[in-house]
Design a protein around this motif. Structure first.
Motif, PDB file in Angstrom:
ATOM      1  N   GLU A  57       0.819  -1.209   0.000  1.00 46.38           N
ATOM      2  CA  GLU A  57       0.000   0.000   0.000  1.00 46.38           C
ATOM      3  C   GLU A  57       0.861   1.272   0.000  1.00 46.38           C
ATOM      4  OE1 GLU A  57      -3.507   2.033   2.726  1.00 46.38           O
ATOM      5  OE2 GLU A  57      -2.742   0.053   3.250  1.00 46.38           O
ATOM      6  N   LYS A  58       1.931   1.287   0.780  1.00 46.02           N
ATOM      7  CA  LYS A  58       2.794   2.465   0.847  1.00 46.02           C
ATOM      8  C   LYS A  58       3.622   2.628  -0.427  1.00 46.02           C
ATOM      9  CE  LYS A  58       6.509   4.526   3.564  1.00 46.02           C
ATOM     10  NZ  LYS A  58       7.320   4.425   4.787  1.00 46.02           N
ATOM     11  N   GLU A  59       4.225   1.565  -0.872  1.00 40.24           N
ATOM     12  CA  GLU A  59       5.173   1.626  -1.986  1.00 40.24           C
ATOM     13  C   GLU A  59       4.514   1.999  -3.312  1.00 40.24           C
ATOM     14  OE1 GLU A  59       6.597  -0.510   1.411  1.00 40.24           O
ATOM     15  OE2 GLU A  59       4.859  -1.005   0.147  1.00 40.24           O
ATOM     16  N   ILE A  60       3.243   1.683  -3.467  1.00 41.07           N
ATOM     17  CA  ILE A  60       2.558   2.036  -4.712  1.00 41.07           C
ATOM     18  C   ILE A  60       2.510   3.556  -4.894  1.00 41.07           C
ATOM     19  CG2 ILE A  60       0.177   2.053  -3.831  1.00 41.07           C
ATOM     20  CD1 ILE A  60       1.263   0.627  -7.204  1.00 41.07           C
ATOM     21  N   TYR A  61       2.481   4.296  -3.807  1.00 40.11           N
ATOM     22  CA  TYR A  61       2.468   5.758  -3.908  1.00 40.11           C
ATOM     23  C   TYR A  61       3.751   6.287  -4.560  1.00 40.11           C
ATOM     24  CZ  TYR A  61      -1.794   6.512  -1.230  1.00 40.11           C
ATOM     25  OH  TYR A  61      -3.099   6.548  -0.816  1.00 40.11           O
ATOM     26  N   TYR A  62       4.869   5.640  -4.297  1.00 40.41           N
ATOM     27  CA  TYR A  62       6.125   6.075  -4.924  1.00 40.41           C
ATOM     28  C   TYR A  62       6.028   5.952  -6.443  1.00 40.41           C
ATOM     29  CZ  TYR A  62       7.946   5.358  -0.168  1.00 40.41           C
ATOM     30  OH  TYR A  62       8.158   5.381   1.185  1.00 40.41           O
TER      31      TYR A  62
END
Length: 180
Positions: A57-62
């Motif tokens: 979930e966090k890494e997709i924002y990058y």
């Protein structure tokens, strides 16, 4: 927080040359939206073929920030700020993807840029293990800006990293020579 991304996308849809909207939107995606999120544990990540990576979930924002900046680059190919933010802020700092950091920072210096942009390229080159290129970059930077205080500190560092790698290669050759 989640109203910011649609707002930035609307801004650039109305004015594709509004570079600051790309920069703020990408910063928001890569930094603000993820600030309080924990890194996703590996078992919870899933594979995204579009990015060739397992992401949570966090890494997709990058990667959404990468997409947003690449859209800005397509529409503003001569603006160094977009290349710089993609290379430095996202690839180097967030994703630790040093080959792509070098790629986009190298492109940033091909366009009219601020004085500090080549310094970040030299740092990315070092992080990518390209010590000779980093050394050449620092030496060139010092020639162009003899008053700079950073380059004189990095030049001996790059030379030491080159020597260290040579010693490691020599030690490996010795180990291989001893093994039957």
């Amino acid at each position: 927080l989640h109203r910011m991304v649609p707002l930035m996308k609307t801004c650039v849809a109305l004015d594709p040359n509004f570079v600051d909207a790309y920069l703020v939107g990408a910063w928001h995606l890569a930094y603000n939206a993820t600030a309080k999120m924990l890194d996703t544990p590996e078992p919870l990540k899933k594979y995204y073929p579009k990015y060739g990576a397992r992401l949570g979930e966090k890494e997709i924002y990058y990667y959404l920030a990468v997409d947003f900046l690449k859209d800005g680059i397509r529409k503003n190919p001569r603006n160094y700020k977009l290349y710089f933010d993609l290379g430095f802020s996202v690839y180097q700092l967030k994703l630790k993807d040093y080959p792509n950091a070098v790629k986009y920072l190298s492109e940033a210096i091909r366009h009219r840029h601020d004085r500090w942009v080549p310094r970040q390229l030299c740092i990315a080159l070092e992080l990518n293990g390209q010590y000779e290129e980093a050394l050449a970059g620092w030496e060139d930077y010092l020639k162009r800006f003899p008053d700079n205080l950073t380059a004189p500190r990095f030049i001996p560092r790059e030379k030491a990293l080159i020597k260290e790698r040579e010693v490691e290669k020599a030690a490996e050759r010795v180990r291989n020579a001893k093994d039957p």
